[in-house]
Structures are given as structure tokens and as C-alpha cells.
Design a protein around this motif. Structure first.
Motif, mmCIF file in Angstrom:
data_model
loop_
_atom_site.group_PDB
_atom_site.id
_atom_site.type_symbol
_atom_site.label_atom_id
_atom_site.label_comp_id
_atom_site.label_asym_id
_atom_site.label_seq_id
_atom_site.Cartn_x
_atom_site.Cartn_y
_atom_site.Cartn_z
ATOM 1 N N GLN A 189 31.616 49.842 65.565
ATOM 2 C CA GLN A 189 30.505 49.120 64.949
ATOM 3 C C GLN A 189 29.771 50.097 64.034
ATOM 4 N N LEU A 190 29.823 49.862 62.708
ATOM 5 C CA LEU A 190 29.294 50.823 61.736
ATOM 6 C C LEU A 190 28.362 50.185 60.714
ATOM 7 N N PHE A 191 27.396 50.976 60.265
ATOM 8 C CA PHE A 191 26.558 50.605 59.136
ATOM 9 C C PHE A 191 27.262 51.004 57.841
ATOM 10 N N GLU A 192 26.733 50.505 56.737
ATOM 11 C CA GLU A 192 27.110 50.999 55.428
ATOM 12 C C GLU A 192 26.307 52.282 55.144
ATOM 13 N N PRO A 193 26.861 53.228 54.336
ATOM 14 C CA PRO A 193 28.098 53.098 53.564
ATOM 15 C C PRO A 193 29.354 53.526 54.319
ATOM 16 N N GLN A 194 29.178 53.940 55.608
ATOM 17 C CA GLN A 194 30.320 54.498 56.318
ATOM 18 C C GLN A 194 31.453 53.491 56.455
ATOM 19 N N ALA A 195 31.121 52.216 56.659
ATOM 20 C CA ALA A 195 32.168 51.203 56.788
ATOM 21 C C ALA A 195 33.000 51.110 55.518
ATOM 22 N N ILE A 197 33.225 53.429 53.159
ATOM 23 C CA ILE A 197 33.903 54.716 52.932
ATOM 24 C C ILE A 197 35.209 54.758 53.712
ATOM 25 N N PHE A 198 35.149 54.352 54.988
ATOM 26 C CA PHE A 198 36.371 54.342 55.805
ATOM 27 C C PHE A 198 37.411 53.406 55.211
ATOM 28 N N GLU A 199 36.958 52.258 54.711
ATOM 29 C CA GLU A 199 37.889 51.302 54.133
ATOM 30 C C GLU A 199 38.534 51.863 52.869
ATOM 31 N N LYS A 200 37.739 52.512 52.038
ATOM 32 C CA LYS A 200 38.259 53.103 50.806
ATOM 33 C C LYS A 200 39.255 54.222 51.102
ATOM 34 N N GLU A 201 38.988 55.008 52.149
ATOM 35 C CA GLU A 201 39.858 56.125 52.517
ATOM 36 C C GLU A 201 41.063 55.688 53.346
ATOM 37 N N GLY A 202 41.086 54.410 53.767
ATOM 38 C CA GLY A 202 42.187 53.919 54.581
ATOM 39 C C GLY A 202 42.080 54.286 56.046
ATOM 40 N N ARG A 203 40.894 54.748 56.472
ATOM 41 C CA ARG A 203 40.696 55.135 57.877
ATOM 42 C C ARG A 203 40.320 53.948 58.751
ATOM 43 N N GLY A 204 39.889 52.868 58.132
ATOM 44 C CA GLY A 204 39.483 51.689 58.874
ATOM 45 C C GLY A 204 39.424 50.487 57.962
ATOM 46 N N HIS A 205 39.224 49.322 58.560
ATOM 47 C CA HIS A 205 39.229 48.070 57.797
ATOM 48 C C HIS A 205 38.133 47.163 58.336
ATOM 49 N N ILE A 206 37.221 46.731 57.458
ATOM 50 C CA ILE A 206 36.145 45.825 57.865
ATOM 51 C C ILE A 206 36.735 44.446 58.143
ATOM 52 N N GLN A 263 20.366 55.669 44.064
ATOM 53 C CA GLN A 263 21.290 56.799 44.190
ATOM 54 C C GLN A 263 20.606 58.136 44.477
ATOM 55 N N PRO A 264 19.411 58.414 43.914
ATOM 56 C CA PRO A 264 18.753 59.684 44.243
ATOM 57 C C PRO A 264 18.518 59.894 45.737
ATOM 58 N N TYR A 265 18.516 58.819 46.506
ATOM 59 C CA TYR A 265 18.300 58.924 47.951
ATOM 60 C C TYR A 265 19.622 59.055 48.713
ATOM 61 N N PHE A 266 20.734 58.998 47.980
ATOM 62 C CA PHE A 266 22.071 59.110 48.582
ATOM 63 C C PHE A 266 22.952 59.960 47.667
ATOM 64 N N GLU A 267 22.541 61.192 47.460
ATOM 65 C CA GLU A 267 23.196 62.063 46.487
ATOM 66 C C GLU A 267 24.661 62.346 46.819
ATOM 67 N N ASP A 268 25.012 62.268 48.095
ATOM 68 C CA ASP A 268 26.387 62.578 48.503
ATOM 69 C C ASP A 268 27.290 61.349 48.547
ATOM 70 N N THR A 269 26.767 60.211 48.126
ATOM 71 C CA THR A 269 27.543 58.966 48.159
ATOM 72 C C THR A 269 27.888 58.527 46.740
ATOM 73 N N ASP A 270 29.176 58.224 46.512
ATOM 74 C CA ASP A 270 29.622 57.777 45.187
ATOM 75 C C ASP A 270 28.909 56.487 44.795
ATOM 76 N N LEU A 271 28.629 56.350 43.509
ATOM 77 C CA LEU A 271 27.964 55.156 43.002
ATOM 78 C C LEU A 271 28.778 53.901 43.309
ATOM 79 N N GLU A 272 30.099 54.016 43.256
ATOM 80 C CA GLU A 272 30.973 52.874 43.539
ATOM 81 C C GLU A 272 30.786 52.381 44.966
ATOM 82 N N ILE A 273 30.668 53.323 45.914
ATOM 83 C CA ILE A 273 30.462 52.966 47.321
ATOM 84 C C ILE A 273 29.079 52.353 47.505
ATOM 85 N N LEU A 274 28.076 52.924 46.843
ATOM 86 C CA LEU A 274 26.722 52.382 46.925
ATOM 87 C C LEU A 274 26.691 50.938 46.444
ATOM 88 N N GLU A 275 27.325 50.690 45.302
ATOM 89 C CA GLU A 275 27.351 49.341 44.747
ATOM 90 C C GLU A 275 28.061 48.373 45.690
#
Length: 331
Positions: A189-195, A197-206, A263-275
Motif C-alpha cells: 500500500q503506497l502513496f504517490e509518487p512512489q507508486a 515510480i515503481f510502475e515506471k521502473e517496472g518494480r511494481g504495478h498499480i 516541483q520546488p518542493y520535490f526536487e528529487d522527483t522527475d516532472l513527468e512523475i509529478l505530473e
């Protein structure tokens, strides 16, 4: 015969005239200390309010601190380490049940659904909830809203969390995603953006949304001690007005522009993932469009707490919720 002013006197007079003018243009802003329970894209309207200058327009200077935990937010409020807390409404009930002489009052709702998603380690084309039976499920901390909503949804689908699956709840909130990435659990059970991120990396699937399944609930609200609200009613009104402006801005703005604003509050997160994360929350109606925490949502919260065995006492809506301020700024 003309009399000329001495250079030194003229210079002094110019300063006397300029300083009041400068002071008028630089009106001192009132500082408000906010303690947020975590840093999350789920709270996008707050960061949008900061980025768009809505608090500044109201003459407020916001000092935002992430304290990592509902208990820590309450400690900050009760010890006057913070003026306003951003945390789940269940914490105000816990404090009230302990007999607090100065209860914590909910006055501005930020999110109106659960913000977690069910992530499967393996891709599932046609997911059904009964596929969780006999699996290892990496859940959230006992007593917190994510865990209570998670169990509420599982029971809704005929799954007994304690007997129908191997439920893991002894991992700290900050380490849950790392544990899943390290091989623990078949579902998490995960919040965004981790859910995402995992989906993009192929580590998990929502495969499902707990927010969609659980309905409207005052998941995260702004709250303050009753004494603070009584002594600073105009300040709370200004704060709530800025919040409402931000909620309307988020409702009327596309996910990409919102992602760029926060984005300034999530500097380590890609804009694509944020969107992607913002769009997911917007599409399921997670962001409240106004600050009002209504009675139906409050009762739904207590039903979820009761189902999880975590409701210490039933509390009437009017005891811990103030909607007057929100109604005023909306009108």
C-alpha cells in the motif's frame, strides 16, 4: 534674496521623507508556523498556495516544517511549537479522547479521499481483490489512516486482514517502499509518487486505488488548538481564504502546470512523475475543492476507525470541526 538649504540638512530631510514611504511598501507579514505530517504530492494544493503567493497576498509569512508523523504534529501543536498542523483528522479525536483541556479543531480540509494505491509486484491483467488472499501484504502503521482505510477496504471485499493474508505492519512509514523494493511482500500500500515510480521502473504495478474504494473522508486537514483559533480568528480566516484560492486554482489547472508549480518542493522527483501523480489524484477527486469538512465525511471517518478497532470514543462533528470560517471565505 533666496536662502539655500544646507546640503546636510537637505540630505537628512530626504531620508525623513523616504523611510515612511518605504515602510508603506514593505508591510510586515504575520508569520504562521505549519507542521505537516509528511512531504507528499497528496498535499499539492498547499504547495501551490505557497508557489502562487496566495498566503503572501493575505499578509501571511508561512514557515513550513515536515515533522514526519501524526504524533509529532500533535506534539508540536500542543507544545506551541507550531500554530497549525496538517495531519489526519483521526489525531484530533485521539487527543480529545485523552481529555485535552484545549482541544485541536479541524478548520480546513485539504484532501477528501485516501491517498494510497495497491501495488502488485507482478503485473496482473484482470485484478480482483480476492487475489490478495494467502498473499504477503505490506501494509501501513497500525492506528494511522492509511492502515485503517486499507483494512476497511479489504473487509469491504470480504477479506479478513488478520486471517486471510500475511499482513506486515511493523515497518516504519519511511521504510515501506524500500522494504518492498528489497523483496518484502507481494502487494504493498503506497502513496504517490512512489507508486508511479515503481510502475515506471517496472518494480511494481498499480492495480487499485484505496481512495476510490473508501469514499470521501477527511483524510488530511488543517487544524489548530481552540485557544489559538479564538485568539487569532482573523489570521485563521486569512489562512483559510488563501487555502480556498489554492483549491480553486488546482481544480481549474491542468496536471502539468500544477506539477511545475510544486516541483520546488520535490526536487528529487522527475516532472513527468509529478505530473502523473497529480493527474491520478485529480482524476479520483482526492484534492478537496473547498475547505469544508462536512458531517457525512466526519461520520465516515469514525466508521472506518470503529471498523479498525481504533475509535477511542465517538465525537460529534461540532465538537472538533469548525466550518464557519470556511463558509465565510467561500461566500
Amino acid at each position: 534674496m533666496k536662502k539655500w538649504m544646507k546640503p546636510g540638512l537637505a540630505l537628512l530631510l530626504s531620508f525623513v521623507l523616504i523611510i515612511p514611504l518605504a515602510a508603506c511598501g514593505q508591510e510586515k507579514k504575520e508569520k504562521i508556523r505549519i507542521a505537516e505530517v509528511t512531504r507528499s504530492i497528496f498535499y499539492a494544493p498547499l504547495y501551490a498556495a505557497l508557489d502562487q503567493g496566495f498566503f503572501e497576498d493575505e499578509g501571511l509569512d508561512i514557515e513550513l516544517t515536515t515533522v514526519w508523523g501524526g504524533d509529532k504534529v500533535m506534539t508540536s501543536l500542543l507544545s506551541d511549537g507550531a500554530d497549525i498542523g496538517l495531519v489526519g483528522s483521526e489525531t484530533s479525536i485521539y487527543v480529545y479522547a485523552r481529555g485535552a483541556s484545549d482541544p485541536v479543531i479541524n478548520f480546513g480540509q485539504l484532501t477528501q479521499t485516501d491517498g494510497t494505491f495497491l501495488v502488485s509486484r507482478n503485473e496482473i491483467e484482470d485484478f480482483s481483490w480476492d487475489q490478495l488472499k494467502d498473499s504477503t501484504f505490506l501494509g501501513q502503521r497500525k492506528g494511522g489512516m492509511p492502515q485503517m482505510v486499507g483494512e476497511f477496504v479489504l473487509k469491504k471485499h470480504g477479506i479478513d486482514p488478520q486471517n486471510d493474508l500475511n499482513l506486515i505492519q511493523n515497518i516504519d512509514f519511511a521504510n515501506i517502499s524500500s522494504a518492498f523494493a528489497g523483496g518484502t511482500g507481494e502487494f504493498v500500500q503506497l502513496f504517490e509518487p512512489q507508486a508511479s515510480i515503481f510502475e515506471k521502473e517496472g518494480r511494481g504495478h498499480i492495480v487499485a486505488s484505496f481512495g476510490t474504494e473508501s469514499g470521501h473522508v477527511p483524510y488530511t486537514t488543517f487544524m489548530a488548538k481552540q485557544s489559538f483559533m479564538e485568539e487569532n480568528d482573523e489570521t485563521v480566516e486569512k489562512f483559510t481564504r488563501a487555502l480556498y484560492k489554492a483549491q480553486q486554482w488546482v481544480a481549474d489547472t491542468d496536471a502539468k502546470k500544477i506539477a511545475e508549480a510544486i516541483q520546488p518542493y520535490f526536487e528529487d522527483t522527475d516532472l513527468e512523475i509529478l505530473e502523473m501523480a497529480v493527474d491520478r489524484y485529480k482524476s479520483q477527486g482526492s484534492f478537496a475543492t473547498d475547505p469544508i469538512l462536512d458531517e457525512e465525511e466526519w461520520n465516515n471517518l469514525q466508521n472506518i476507525m470503529e471498523e479498525a478497532g481504533e475509535l477511542p470514543t465517538e465525537v460529534l462533528h461540532e465538537e472538533l470541526v469548525n466550518t464557519t470560517i470556511a463558509e465565510k471565505v467561500m461566500n
